[in-house]
Enzyme design. Structure first.
Site, short mmCIF file in Angstrom:
data_model
loop_
_atom_site.label_atom_id
_atom_site.label_comp_id
_atom_site.label_asym_id
_atom_site.label_seq_id
_atom_site.Cartn_x
_atom_site.Cartn_y
_atom_site.Cartn_z
N HIS A 9 0.83 -1.21 0.00
CA HIS A 9 0.00 0.00 0.00
C HIS A 9 0.87 1.26 0.00
O HIS A 9 0.72 2.14 -0.85
CB HIS A 9 -0.91 -0.02 1.24
CG HIS A 9 -1.80 1.17 1.37
ND1 HIS A 9 -3.14 1.14 1.05
CD2 HIS A 9 -1.56 2.44 1.78
CE1 HIS A 9 -3.67 2.33 1.26
NE2 HIS A 9 -2.72 3.15 1.70
N GLU A 10 1.78 1.33 0.97
CA GLU A 10 2.62 2.53 1.08
C GLU A 10 3.55 2.66 -0.12
O GLU A 10 3.86 3.76 -0.56
CB GLU A 10 3.41 2.53 2.38
CG GLU A 10 2.56 2.53 3.65
CD GLU A 10 1.49 3.61 3.67
OE1 GLU A 10 1.69 4.68 3.04
OE2 GLU A 10 0.44 3.39 4.30
N HIS A 29 1.81 4.40 -2.93
CA HIS A 29 1.94 5.86 -2.79
C HIS A 29 3.32 6.32 -3.26
O HIS A 29 3.46 7.33 -3.95
CB HIS A 29 1.78 6.26 -1.32
CG HIS A 29 0.38 6.30 -0.83
ND1 HIS A 29 -0.64 6.98 -1.48
CD2 HIS A 29 -0.19 5.76 0.29
CE1 HIS A 29 -1.77 6.84 -0.78
NE2 HIS A 29 -1.52 6.12 0.28
N HIS A 56 3.74 6.72 -6.90
CA HIS A 56 3.08 7.94 -7.37
C HIS A 56 4.08 9.10 -7.32
O HIS A 56 4.10 9.97 -8.21
CB HIS A 56 1.87 8.23 -6.48
CG HIS A 56 0.78 8.99 -7.15
ND1 HIS A 56 -0.43 9.27 -6.55
CD2 HIS A 56 0.69 9.55 -8.39
CE1 HIS A 56 -1.20 9.94 -7.37
NE2 HIS A 56 -0.53 10.13 -8.50
#
Length: 671
Positions: free
Chosen positions: A466-467, A470, A473
């Site tokens: 999940h992290e 990010h 991105h």
């Protein structure tokens, strides 16, 4: 005294010179850099030339560069490696930064130049990104009070200063309350059911405190095993209540009054700016657009998910009754859910952990980024670090340096709970040079011991992915302006890349590449992989309701004419439709709800569920065409690298060919 924060960083990639920075450097650096940044603004406003996009909008976008870097360094450390002195400095610095922001946003000369360019925008030949920057700059000023009279501007400035101080205090109280509590046990029988590997951690914690026996803290890797495995129901209850009482016990770190003050100040701010509520103010700048649309979305999911949640709890109650428990409580949920999962799928997190060595999971996520986007990660010792636990990596795309990555994975006293991605330096292009980002991923995974490496639960595996979503991105960012780069997107779009990447954790062909026993090298057996897949939606109804309760609570705190006379009463009434267990009178969610009272999720917590629709729909596209499909990965890379340069729905449709469908989420969650 030479202040490294005021010098050019004589480091590789101009990375933060952590080894040279001392606490006493921060305050003078902030004061000096605020003055320098205001001087840059003055140069823009006093430019005798007619306002243009280049000499006003663009000049403003590139201003305050060093102040941004120092702010990132300081506030990232305040989250990941804080101490009393840093927290005190934060209390002094936050009002200075808020006042600085007000001086810019309420600078009439500056706004008149911006407005002139905005009003004459059709006369300029602007590309898509420049149009977006102009639009966002103008709106940003209006939303920060540029159209208010002098008296109201002063009011708004004071409200912003108070909001800044109080939200900071909220977070400090939660951290202090978390660190203050520990449970010391000397009798191993009290910990029956808890795996030996976890008991070893509790022993290590006790040794660090010069105590015999075992110590449990409220840090998540310490707390969760008690709630999941402890046969001692009283111990589960005690720890759950201790966790739920954080900043809700009337003591030194109580947050109840701060919540009332924050809610009231946010409401005042919104009304001063002409909005009905703080939610209306926030959502104007989100994909969802309005509180009504958010509540419709949350209530639609609530209606669909509640029967599944009730069924989940009924199944658990059958097991609890066999132990003589006639009424299950919230602190029984994880324990009986684990038993039912073991019964249904014949595995538990602890038996999976040996297959998920942190180093191997990280290798896997690096490899996935390589396969999808052509990235390569190289560990480096040339970058200064803020703590010995941190590892640093150079990221390349072919021969090109793409980004710097700081990986900080283990809990410690100065680090807040949870997991997050942040950046020390943003990506942007200036004078033909593409300044690459410095990204940080921060988690709280179990530390390695003298006997074992750091081993992750499957939930922690998905957290890392999940992290890292990010982080990608940020890493892939490729925009002209820093304030449109990377994760600088609409808040209900920002969780798409993170939640999207979690999907790969459930794909057997990918899992087999890294899920290997740390001692034997044995690949995670097919039957266990099948069980992970089968159990993917285990307790999904309950988990959905839990997330919806947070989203509804958040929207209620920021709704029109909200009145919070008693935090517990307000909370109980607001989320009662989402509750499937009796409420514990000693606990409250709100007082440690840092996402909305300290972080940036106020009137935005629904974003997690909103983005689940996006990620389910996006991954469905990959599933239909191959999870490593290079053409689709290339289109997705464009979405990630575009940052906030386009409307997110336009970006999504360019990638997918259509708007996302809520059915994709419902199908994935409930079949």
């Amino acid at each position: 005294m030479t202040n490294p924060l005021l010098q050019s960083f004589n480091t590789k990639y101009n990375s933060a010179p952590f080894a040279e920075i001392k606490e006493e450097h921060y305050l003078p650096a902030f004061k000096e850099l605020i003055d320098q940044s205001l001087q840059e603004i003055q140069e823009i406003t006093q430019n005798p030339e007619t306002p243009t996009f280049e000499n006003t909008i663009e000049a403003l976008a590139y201003s305050g560069e060093q102040l941004d870097v120092v702010s990132n360094i300081f506030f990232n450390l305040n989250s990941a490696e804080t101490n009393d002195e840093i927290q005190q400095i934060a209390q002094e610095v936050s009002p200075l930064l808020t006042e600085f922001a007000s001086k810019i946003s309420q600078n009439e000369q500056l706004f008149s130049r911006i407005k002139k360019v905005y009003d004459e925008k059709d006369h300029y030949s602007l590309n898509e990104e420049q149009k977006m920057l102009l639009e966002e700059t103008y709106k940003g000023f209006v939303r920060n009070g540029a159209l208010l009279n002098d008296e109201k501007k002063e009011q708004l400035k004071n409200i912003n200063i108070e909001l800044s101080k109080k939200s900071l205090q909220f977070g400090q109280n939660v951290l202090a309350a978390t660190n203050q509590y520990y449970k010391h046990l000397t009798n191993k029988d009290d910990l029956a059911g808890i795996p030996e590997a976890i008991l070893a951690q509790y022993e290590e914690e006790a040794k660090e405190r010069n105590l015999e026996g075992y110590v449990i803290t409220l840090q998540f890797p310490s707390l969760l095993p008690v709630l999941t495995y402890a046969e001692n129901r009283e111990l589960r209850k005690e720890l759950a209540i201790a966790n739920g009482k954080k900043s809700f016990d009337g003591g030194e770190f109580d947050n109840q009054n701060l919540i009332k003050e924050l809610v009231q100040l946010r409401q005042e701010k919104a009304q001063l700016l002409g909005y009905k509520s703080f939610a209306d103010y926030v959502l104007e700048e989100r994909m969802a657009k309005s509180p009504q649309k958010v509540l419709e979305f949350l209530n639609e999911l609530l209606t669909k998910a509640k029967p599944f949640a009730q069924k989940d709890v009924e199944e658990l109650s059958v097991l609890a009754k066999a132990n003589g428990i006639t009424e299950m409580q919230s602190y029984d949920h994880a324990y009986y859910a684990e038993k039912l999962r073991k019964q249904k799928f014949d595995f538990n997190d602890e038996e999976l952990k040996p297959y998920f060595q942190l180093d191997k999971v990280q290798e896997a996520v690096f490899g996935l980024a390589g396969k999808l986007f052509g990235l390569e990660f190289v560990e480096t010792a040339d970058i200064q670090k803020y703590h010995a636990d941190v590892k640093t990596y150079e990221i390349y795309e072919g021969e090109n340096f793409k980004a710097l990555l700081y990986a900080d994975y283990h809990p410690r006293k100065g680090k807040r709970a949870g997991a997050w991605m942040t950046s020390f330096k943003n990506q942007y292009i200036k004078n033909g040079e593409n300044h690459r980002p410095h990204i940080s991923v921060v988690c709280n995974f179990t530390k390695p011991t003298s006997e074992t490496p750091s081993l992750l639960t499957f939930n922690e595996v998905t957290t890392l992915f999940h992290e890292f979503g990010h982080a990608l991105h940020g890493v892939l960012a490729n925009t002209q302006y820093p304030n449109l780069s990377g994760t600088s997107v609409k808040w209900d779009f920002v969780e798409l890349p993170s939640q999207f990447l979690e999907n790969y954790c459930y794909e057997p062909e990918f899992l087999k590449t890294f899920a290997k026993h740390y001692q034997t090298g044995e690949v995670l057996p097919d039957e266990k992989i099948q069980k992970i897949e089968d159990s993917k939606n285990f307790m999904e109804g309950y988990q959905t309701l839990r997330q919806l309760s947070f989203g509804i609570l958040d929207m209620s705190y920021h709704a029109e004419n909200v009145k919070v006379e008693d935090v517990k009463t307000f909370e109980t009434e607001t989320i009662k439709a989402t509750q499937v267990y009796p409420t514990l009178s000693e606990t409250a969610v709100s007082t440690s709800f840092s996402h909305i009272f300290q972080g940036g999720y106020s009137a935005g917590y629904y974003s997690y569920k909103w983005a689940e629709v996006l990620d389910a729909d996006a991954f469905q596209y990959f599933k239909e065409n191959g999870i490593f499909n290079p053409e689709i990965a290339a289109k997705y890379k464009v979405l990630l690298s575009s940052g906030g340069t386009k409307d997110p729905m336009e970006l999504y449709k360019n990638f997918r060919g259509s708007e996302p469908k809520v059915e994709s989420l419902l199908k994935r969650a409930f079949g």
